[in-house]
Design a protein around this motif. Sequence first.
Motif, PDB file in Angstrom:
ATOM      1  N   TYR A  46       0.817  -1.213   0.000  1.00 28.60           N
ATOM      2  CA  TYR A  46       0.000   0.000   0.000  1.00 28.60           C
ATOM      3  C   TYR A  46       0.856   1.271   0.000  1.00 28.60           C
ATOM      4  CZ  TYR A  46      -4.184  -2.751   1.192  1.00 28.60           C
ATOM      5  OH  TYR A  46      -5.234  -3.628   1.190  1.00 28.60           O
ATOM      6  N   THR A  48       4.467   1.622  -0.585  1.00 27.60           N
ATOM      7  CA  THR A  48       5.676   1.749  -1.397  1.00 27.60           C
ATOM      8  C   THR A  48       5.368   1.478  -2.858  1.00 27.60           C
ATOM      9  OG1 THR A  48       6.939   0.953   0.501  1.00 27.60           O
ATOM     10  CG2 THR A  48       8.077   1.027  -1.609  1.00 27.60           C
ATOM     11  N   VAL A  49       5.960   2.289  -3.743  1.00 33.62           N
ATOM     12  CA  VAL A  49       5.760   2.139  -5.186  1.00 33.62           C
ATOM     13  C   VAL A  49       7.116   2.060  -5.880  1.00 33.62           C
ATOM     14  CG1 VAL A  49       3.566   3.372  -5.126  1.00 33.62           C
ATOM     15  CG2 VAL A  49       5.667   4.645  -5.554  1.00 33.62           C
ATOM     16  N   ASP A  50       7.107   1.485  -7.068  1.00 34.82           N
ATOM     17  CA  ASP A  50       8.314   1.429  -7.904  1.00 34.82           C
ATOM     18  C   ASP A  50       8.374   2.675  -8.771  1.00 34.82           C
ATOM     19  OD1 ASP A  50       9.022  -1.081  -6.903  1.00 34.82           O
ATOM     20  OD2 ASP A  50       7.722  -2.096  -8.367  1.00 34.82           O
ATOM     21  N   THR A  87       9.262   7.225  -3.378  1.00 31.90           N
ATOM     22  CA  THR A  87       8.755   5.847  -3.447  1.00 31.90           C
ATOM     23  C   THR A  87       7.494   5.655  -2.604  1.00 31.90           C
ATOM     24  OG1 THR A  87      10.203   5.173  -1.631  1.00 31.90           O
ATOM     25  CG2 THR A  87      11.070   4.931  -3.866  1.00 31.90           C
ATOM     26  N   GLN A  88       6.941   6.741  -2.078  1.00 33.85           N
ATOM     27  CA  GLN A  88       5.745   6.643  -1.240  1.00 33.85           C
ATOM     28  C   GLN A  88       4.483   6.916  -2.056  1.00 33.85           C
ATOM     29  OE1 GLN A  88       5.932   5.713   2.133  1.00 33.85           O
ATOM     30  NE2 GLN A  88       8.029   5.312   1.444  1.00 33.85           N
ATOM     31  N   SER A  89       3.429   6.231  -1.722  1.00 34.11           N
ATOM     32  CA  SER A  89       2.149   6.411  -2.411  1.00 34.11           C
ATOM     33  C   SER A  89       1.437   7.662  -1.915  1.00 34.11           C
ATOM     34  CB  SER A  89       1.262   5.187  -2.195  1.00 34.11           C
ATOM     35  OG  SER A  89       0.994   5.012  -0.808  1.00 34.11           O
ATOM     36  N   ASP A 121      -0.838   4.768  -6.507  1.00 35.53           N
ATOM     37  CA  ASP A 121       0.486   4.925  -7.110  1.00 35.53           C
ATOM     38  C   ASP A 121       0.480   6.224  -7.913  1.00 35.53           C
ATOM     39  OD1 ASP A 121       2.780   4.859  -8.688  1.00 35.53           O
ATOM     40  OD2 ASP A 121       2.678   2.694  -8.994  1.00 35.53           O
ATOM     41  N   TYR A 123       2.547   7.466 -10.021  1.00 37.48           N
ATOM     42  CA  TYR A 123       3.170   7.417 -11.341  1.00 37.48           C
ATOM     43  C   TYR A 123       2.328   6.634 -12.352  1.00 37.48           C
ATOM     44  CZ  TYR A 123       7.052   8.868  -8.418  1.00 37.48           C
ATOM     45  OH  TYR A 123       7.835   9.539  -7.511  1.00 37.48           O
ATOM     46  N   ARG A 124       1.553   5.683 -11.878  1.00 34.42           N
ATOM     47  CA  ARG A 124       0.718   4.869 -12.768  1.00 34.42           C
ATOM     48  C   ARG A 124      -0.774   5.115 -12.559  1.00 34.42           C
ATOM     49  NH1 ARG A 124       4.990   2.353 -10.752  1.00 34.42           N
ATOM     50  NH2 ARG A 124       6.463   1.324 -12.157  1.00 34.42           N
ATOM     51  N   LYS A 126      -2.590   3.762 -10.351  1.00 31.07           N
ATOM     52  CA  LYS A 126      -3.241   2.532  -9.916  1.00 31.07           C
ATOM     53  C   LYS A 126      -3.594   2.609  -8.432  1.00 31.07           C
ATOM     54  CE  LYS A 126      -2.402  -2.437  -9.464  1.00 31.07           C
ATOM     55  NZ  LYS A 126      -1.398  -3.523  -9.630  1.00 31.07           N
ATOM     56  N   LEU A 128      -3.679   1.066  -5.073  1.00 29.14           N
ATOM     57  CA  LEU A 128      -2.910  -0.014  -4.461  1.00 29.14           C
ATOM     58  C   LEU A 128      -3.698  -0.750  -3.379  1.00 29.14           C
ATOM     59  CD1 LEU A 128       0.463   1.923  -4.089  1.00 29.14           C
ATOM     60  CD2 LEU A 128      -0.203   0.347  -5.915  1.00 29.14           C
TER      61      LEU A 128
END
Length: 402
Positions: A46, A48-50, A87-89, A121, A123-124, A126, A128
Amino acid sequence: MKFKSTVLFLHRWIGLISGLVVFMVSITGAIFVFERELFAVFHPGYCTVDVRPGAAPLSLSTLIKNAQAATDHPITIIRIPGTHDKTQSYVFESLKRQPKNKVTGLFANEEIIYWDRIFVDPYRGKVLGKIDVETSFFWIVRQIHQFLYIRRDLGSVIVGSSVLLFIITLISGLIIWWPKNRKVAIKRLKIDFRSKWKRLNYDLHQVLGFYIFAIALLIASTGLVWSFKWWEASIYWILDGKHPDKGIATPPASNPSDKQSSPAPLNLMWADVQTIYREHQGVHINLLTELAQANVTIYYPGSTWWSASDTYAYNMHNGTPYFKRLQQDKTLGMKWRNSNYDIHVGKIAGLPGMCIAFIGSLICASLPLTGCYIWYGRKFRKKTKSKERPSRTKRKSKQLQF
């Protein structure tokens, strides 16, 4: 001698009255110090994101649209991580509370109509995950900590009164501990772990109580702010001489054409914030749709010990700012109030401060336990021994008669 006996009497009985609540508040407080860190450990998917090289976050209007699709209730809060936390949502919340005069029932969860927290996310775009905050572990822990999980108008009085009594026990305990000379003081600063349990328990109570005195007093006094309005007003009076005006003005009347000219006012607001603050430690956006108002608070490292933040109010029809309250313009009382939570959990001093608050809370939880054992040992064990002695003498007399 009479003075210390009176203080000991008050220390003992006040501690017994407030001990159970102090224990519960201290244990839950220790857990809540690392609430965000622990939540990220248990819910890494929930939080962390890439991040792909060169990737940029999507627009807020797109992200809030995706978050809104995951809940049936309107989004009211947006939490954006700091510029160095790439890297955080992003967190979107839909929250609505019952009006205070319409709250019925005994428990804390009956004060909230709904509260969803959606992780996205950036960047995408989405979603999570989503949690129901009312049933989440850390929210329940917080409600026990602040209100014993009952209605806040009742629970805050019980918790606040117990914390006030705990402050009295801290001060009275220091008076009882205070030695006559330096030689006695040295003995009272050490714990003999080789001694028997009864003596060890006594040392743990008085020695740890002495070492934690200042920290416990700070944690308790900052915690009272959420229990008693008069306590908060008193500190404002000490620092400012009066209660400052913390209200934020409502937006001025806007033209109907503003809604058409700004299809995405949220993007305009966020772009304005980013031009002013190249770096920050996090942003909190509160959307008041019924007032067409968005309050944006930006947190950043300040030049003093106070937690620094600036607040702007935007018109949600056209995305333009019309009000601001900067850190440099705040009164001393307002700076304290904005920093009170960070002081309470030790975040004002970073990770070392949080560790001190965590250990201090655990020691505070141990004091009612060790104190109760001392009282029990002196009150009841003496009676049991005195009852056993006559029976033994009777047996001996019977043996002699035989």
